[in-house]
Design a protein around this motif. Structure first.
Motif, PDB file in Angstrom:
ATOM      1  N   HIS A 107       4.425 102.165 103.930  1.00 37.58           N
ATOM      2  CA  HIS A 107       5.702 102.560 103.325  1.00 37.58           C
ATOM      3  C   HIS A 107       6.671 101.384 103.202  1.00 37.58           C
ATOM      4  O   HIS A 107       7.878 101.549 103.352  1.00 37.58           O
ATOM      5  CB  HIS A 107       6.340 103.680 104.147  1.00 37.58           C
ATOM      6  N   GLY A 108       6.137 100.211 102.920  1.00 36.19           N
ATOM      7  CA  GLY A 108       6.999  99.060 102.703  1.00 36.19           C
ATOM      8  C   GLY A 108       7.799  99.222 101.414  1.00 36.19           C
ATOM      9  O   GLY A 108       7.464 100.011 100.532  1.00 36.19           O
ATOM     10  N   ILE A 109       8.871  98.470 101.311  1.00 34.27           N
ATOM     11  CA  ILE A 109       9.745  98.501 100.140  1.00 34.27           C
ATOM     12  C   ILE A 109       9.333  97.365  99.218  1.00 34.27           C
ATOM     13  O   ILE A 109       9.330  96.200  99.620  1.00 34.27           O
ATOM     14  CB  ILE A 109      11.215  98.346 100.556  1.00 34.27           C
ATOM     15  N   SER A 110       8.974  97.694  98.009  1.00 32.37           N
ATOM     16  CA  SER A 110       8.534  96.675  97.048  1.00 32.37           C
ATOM     17  C   SER A 110       9.732  96.060  96.344  1.00 32.37           C
ATOM     18  O   SER A 110      10.551  96.772  95.752  1.00 32.37           O
ATOM     19  CB  SER A 110       7.596  97.296  96.011  1.00 32.37           C
ATOM     20  N   ILE A 111       9.827  94.734  96.429  1.00 30.39           N
ATOM     21  CA  ILE A 111      10.866  94.003  95.708  1.00 30.39           C
ATOM     22  C   ILE A 111      10.190  92.872  94.936  1.00 30.39           C
ATOM     23  O   ILE A 111       8.966  92.713  94.999  1.00 30.39           O
ATOM     24  CB  ILE A 111      11.948  93.431  96.650  1.00 30.39           C
ATOM     25  N   LEU A 112      10.951  92.096  94.206  1.00 31.81           N
ATOM     26  CA  LEU A 112      10.405  90.988  93.418  1.00 31.81           C
ATOM     27  C   LEU A 112      10.905  89.662  93.961  1.00 31.81           C
ATOM     28  O   LEU A 112      12.084  89.522  94.285  1.00 31.81           O
ATOM     29  CB  LEU A 112      10.819  91.139  91.948  1.00 31.81           C
ATOM     30  N   GLU A 113       9.992  88.690  94.072  1.00 33.94           N
ATOM     31  CA  GLU A 113      10.389  87.350  94.482  1.00 33.94           C
ATOM     32  C   GLU A 113       9.868  86.345  93.468  1.00 33.94           C
ATOM     33  O   GLU A 113       8.796  86.543  92.876  1.00 33.94           O
ATOM     34  CB  GLU A 113       9.873  87.018  95.880  1.00 33.94           C
ATOM     35  N   PRO A 114      10.622  85.270  93.223  1.00 33.08           N
ATOM     36  CA  PRO A 114      10.191  84.281  92.223  1.00 33.08           C
ATOM     37  C   PRO A 114       8.924  83.562  92.652  1.00 33.08           C
ATOM     38  O   PRO A 114       8.735  83.245  93.825  1.00 33.08           O
ATOM     39  CB  PRO A 114      11.388  83.323  92.144  1.00 33.08           C
ATOM     40  N   GLY A 115       8.039  83.328  91.673  1.00 28.00           N
ATOM     41  CA  GLY A 115       6.798  82.596  91.929  1.00 28.00           C
ATOM     42  C   GLY A 115       6.746  81.323  91.110  1.00 28.00           C
ATOM     43  O   GLY A 115       7.726  80.576  91.048  1.00 28.00           O
ATOM     44  N   ASP A 116       5.634  81.097  90.432  1.00 26.92           N
ATOM     45  CA  ASP A 116       5.441  79.873  89.658  1.00 26.92           C
ATOM     46  C   ASP A 116       6.242  79.902  88.362  1.00 26.92           C
ATOM     47  O   ASP A 116       6.533  80.970  87.810  1.00 26.92           O
ATOM     48  CB  ASP A 116       3.954  79.684  89.332  1.00 26.92           C
ATOM     49  N   GLU A 117       6.549  78.732  87.879  1.00 28.07           N
ATOM     50  CA  GLU A 117       7.218  78.602  86.591  1.00 28.07           C
ATOM     51  C   GLU A 117       6.177  78.498  85.477  1.00 28.07           C
ATOM     52  O   GLU A 117       5.024  78.132  85.720  1.00 28.07           O
ATOM     53  CB  GLU A 117       8.125  77.368  86.573  1.00 28.07           C
ATOM     54  N   TYR A 118       6.598  78.821  84.251  1.00 28.52           N
ATOM     55  CA  TYR A 118       5.710  78.689  83.101  1.00 28.52           C
ATOM     56  C   TYR A 118       6.537  78.300  81.887  1.00 28.52           C
ATOM     57  O   TYR A 118       7.774  78.437  81.883  1.00 28.52           O
ATOM     58  CB  TYR A 118       4.950  79.992  82.845  1.00 28.52           C
ATOM     59  N   THR A 119       5.869  77.815  80.858  1.00 27.52           N
ATOM     60  CA  THR A 119       6.560  77.398  79.646  1.00 27.52           C
ATOM     61  C   THR A 119       6.387  78.457  78.568  1.00 27.52           C
ATOM     62  O   THR A 119       5.268  78.860  78.244  1.00 27.52           O
ATOM     63  CB  THR A 119       5.997  76.061  79.127  1.00 27.52           C
ATOM     64  N   ARG A 120       7.513  78.923  78.041  1.00 26.69           N
ATOM     65  CA  ARG A 120       7.472  79.923  76.977  1.00 26.69           C
ATOM     66  C   ARG A 120       7.077  79.261  75.652  1.00 26.69           C
ATOM     67  O   ARG A 120       7.030  78.032  75.551  1.00 26.69           O
ATOM     68  CB  ARG A 120       8.837  80.594  76.841  1.00 26.69           C
ATOM     69  N   GLU A 121       6.804  80.106  74.639  1.00 27.36           N
ATOM     70  CA  GLU A 121       6.407  79.600  73.328  1.00 27.36           C
ATOM     71  C   GLU A 121       7.476  78.721  72.699  1.00 27.36           C
ATOM     72  O   GLU A 121       7.176  77.805  71.936  1.00 27.36           O
ATOM     73  CB  GLU A 121       6.077  80.771  72.396  1.00 27.36           C
ATOM     74  N   ASP A 122       8.759  79.011  73.016  1.00 28.72           N
ATOM     75  CA  ASP A 122       9.841  78.216  72.436  1.00 28.72           C
ATOM     76  C   ASP A 122      10.126  76.948  73.229  1.00 28.72           C
ATOM     77  O   ASP A 122      11.066  76.208  72.917  1.00 28.72           O
ATOM     78  CB  ASP A 122      11.112  79.057  72.317  1.00 28.72           C
ATOM     79  N   GLY A 123       9.337  76.709  74.283  1.00 29.92           N
ATOM     80  CA  GLY A 123       9.502  75.500  75.073  1.00 29.92           C
ATOM     81  C   GLY A 123      10.378  75.651  76.292  1.00 29.92           C
ATOM     82  O   GLY A 123      10.438  74.758  77.139  1.00 29.92           O
ATOM     83  N   SER A 124      11.075  76.777  76.425  1.00 31.90           N
ATOM     84  CA  SER A 124      11.924  77.011  77.596  1.00 31.90           C
ATOM     85  C   SER A 124      11.070  77.355  78.810  1.00 31.90           C
ATOM     86  O   SER A 124       9.903  77.758  78.683  1.00 31.90           O
ATOM     87  CB  SER A 124      12.929  78.127  77.315  1.00 31.90           C
ATOM     88  N   ILE A 125      11.652  77.195  79.976  1.00 33.39           N
ATOM     89  CA  ILE A 125      10.937  77.440  81.235  1.00 33.39           C
ATOM     90  C   ILE A 125      11.255  78.826  81.762  1.00 33.39           C
ATOM     91  O   ILE A 125      12.422  79.207  81.882  1.00 33.39           O
ATOM     92  CB  ILE A 125      11.306  76.380  82.299  1.00 33.39           C
ATOM     93  N   GLY A 126      10.236  79.590  82.062  1.00 35.26           N
ATOM     94  CA  GLY A 126      10.401  80.914  82.652  1.00 35.26           C
ATOM     95  C   GLY A 126       9.832  80.930  84.063  1.00 35.26           C
ATOM     96  O   GLY A 126       9.217  79.960  84.510  1.00 35.26           O
ATOM     97  N   THR A 127      10.032  82.019  84.762  1.00 33.84           N
ATOM     98  CA  THR A 127       9.540  82.160  86.131  1.00 33.84           C
ATOM     99  C   THR A 127       8.774  83.463  86.271  1.00 33.84           C
ATOM    100  O   THR A 127       9.252  84.516  85.851  1.00 33.84           O
ATOM    101  CB  THR A 127      10.707  82.161  87.145  1.00 33.84           C
ATOM    102  N   TYR A 128       7.581  83.371  86.856  1.00 31.95           N
ATOM    103  CA  TYR A 128       6.825  84.572  87.174  1.00 31.95           C
ATOM    104  C   TYR A 128       7.417  85.194  88.441  1.00 31.95           C
ATOM    105  O   TYR A 128       7.812  84.476  89.365  1.00 31.95           O
ATOM    106  CB  TYR A 128       5.351  84.248  87.437  1.00 31.95           C
ATOM    107  N   TYR A 129       7.464  86.510  88.479  1.00 28.23           N
ATOM    108  CA  TYR A 129       7.936  87.207  89.671  1.00 28.23           C
ATOM    109  C   TYR A 129       6.788  87.999  90.278  1.00 28.23           C
ATOM    110  O   TYR A 129       6.030  88.660  89.569  1.00 28.23           O
ATOM    111  CB  TYR A 129       9.110  88.129  89.340  1.00 28.23           C
ATOM    112  N   ASN A 130       6.665  87.908  91.588  1.00 30.78           N
ATOM    113  CA  ASN A 130       5.603  88.595  92.307  1.00 30.78           C
ATOM    114  C   ASN A 130       6.171  89.742  93.127  1.00 30.78           C
ATOM    115  O   ASN A 130       7.316  89.687  93.588  1.00 30.78           O
ATOM    116  CB  ASN A 130       4.875  87.622  93.235  1.00 30.78           C
ATOM    117  N   VAL A 131       5.358  90.765  93.318  1.00 32.59           N
ATOM    118  CA  VAL A 131       5.760  91.900  94.136  1.00 32.59           C
ATOM    119  C   VAL A 131       5.607  91.530  95.608  1.00 32.59           C
ATOM    120  O   VAL A 131       4.599  90.993  96.031  1.00 32.59           O
ATOM    121  CB  VAL A 131       4.904  93.141  93.823  1.00 32.59           C
TER     122      VAL A 131
END
Length: 300
Positions: A107-131
């Motif tokens: 019964h843990g509480i699921s939240i999101l934490e930032p993971g690895d970064e990635y490059t979007r199609e437009d060249g900007s940097i995004g961040t993957y979020y993990n549970v």
């Protein structure tokens, strides 16, 4: 150096017919499915918060307790365990000598934490979020107890509130409609009515500080457009610092907020959270500097 790989041989031979190589695509798809389920929960909770004033107020209570958490994570806590007061993951609880109760393991509480970064199609940097799973103090076996709220010196608390304000502050004898404070955007000044109690000063000044902060971050500022956010920020600050909030009323939420899409609702909640944290961050520095050093007897 000894090689221990042979200890797996018997098991490998026994399971030779059922062994499968690790499938990265399957693993990635499962993770994406988990993330999507959590985002869907955050969106549905955002819609529920925007549709019901009581639910919205409960959200503000959660966010005020977990002000370091994002608005999205506060929504997730609200959806899963709104009464939570202190959250840690499994390893963090274990490092304190506490362990998750057996009946609470699933019964843990699921939240999101930032993971690895990635490059979007437009060249900007995004961040993957993990549970990530976290557990409330009520879900662990521990000798420690949640700390009770510590009453603060009223004068110190007010000094902390007005520390390094975004605009000058000035006291006056009267304000329109008997207001306690007023941010004048044309003059870039916060006027404060003299003669109020400490609680009234905190409530009124925190709201006008929020207006001043919002005026500095929004492309266009109009008082009526920022009123709901400033009011909500003031409520969160009062909850955080133990100021009476019985006079706050969220029974009528703005129509535009109620009709917004989940992403826009979460953006509005994030703005409130960030504004409250900007004010609270300045307060923290003053309050920390004025902490009374503990005696050796108190530390035991």
């Amino acid at each position: 150096m000894s090689n221990f790989d042979d200890i797996f041989s018997a098991t490998a031979e026994k399971n030779a017919q059922t062994d499968r190589p690790f499938d990265k695509k399957v693993w990635a798809a499962k993770k994406q499915e988990q993330r999507q389920a959590i985002y869907d929960l955050a969106d549905s909770t955002a819609e529920a918060v925007a549709a019901d004033g009581s639910k919205f107020q409960t959200y503000l209570d959660v966010q005020s307790r977990f002000d370091r958490y994002t608005a999205t994570n506060a929504l997730l806590i609200l959806a899963q365990k709104p009464e939570a007061t202190q959250l840690r993951d499994f390893e963090s609880w274990r490092s304190t000598g506490a362990f998750i109760k057996r009946q609470e393991m699933g019964h843990g509480i699921s939240i999101l934490e930032p993971g690895d970064e990635y490059t979007r199609e437009d060249g900007s940097i995004g961040t993957y979020y993990n549970v990530k799973k976290v557990y409330d103090v009520s879900q662990v076996n521990s000798r420690s107890r949640a700390q009770s709220a510590v009453s603060m010196d009223e004068r110190l608390l007010l000094k902390a509130l007005i520390h390094r304000p975004p605009v000058p502050m000035q006291t006056v004898d009267e304000l329109p409609n008997n207001m306690g404070a007023l941010y004048d955007h044309d003059q870039r000044v916060i006027f404060v009515r003299r003669g109020m109690t400490a609680d009234d000063i905190f409530r009124s000044v925190s709201k006008e500080l929020a207006h001043a902060e919002l005026a500095g971050t929004r492309t266009e500022y109009r008082r009526e457009d920022a009123a709901f956010a400033a009011y909500s920020v003031s409520y969160m600050l009062c909850r955080k610092y133990g100021i009476d909030v019985s006079g706050y009323d969220f029974s009528r939420l703005p129509e535009g907020f109620q009709e917004a899409e989940p992403q826009s609702i979460r953006a509005a909640l994030s703005e409130m959270r960030d504004t409250a944290n900007d004010i609270s961050g300045r307060m923290y520095r003053v309050l920390e500097q004025n902490k009374t050093p503990k005696s050796k007897e108190q530390e035991r």
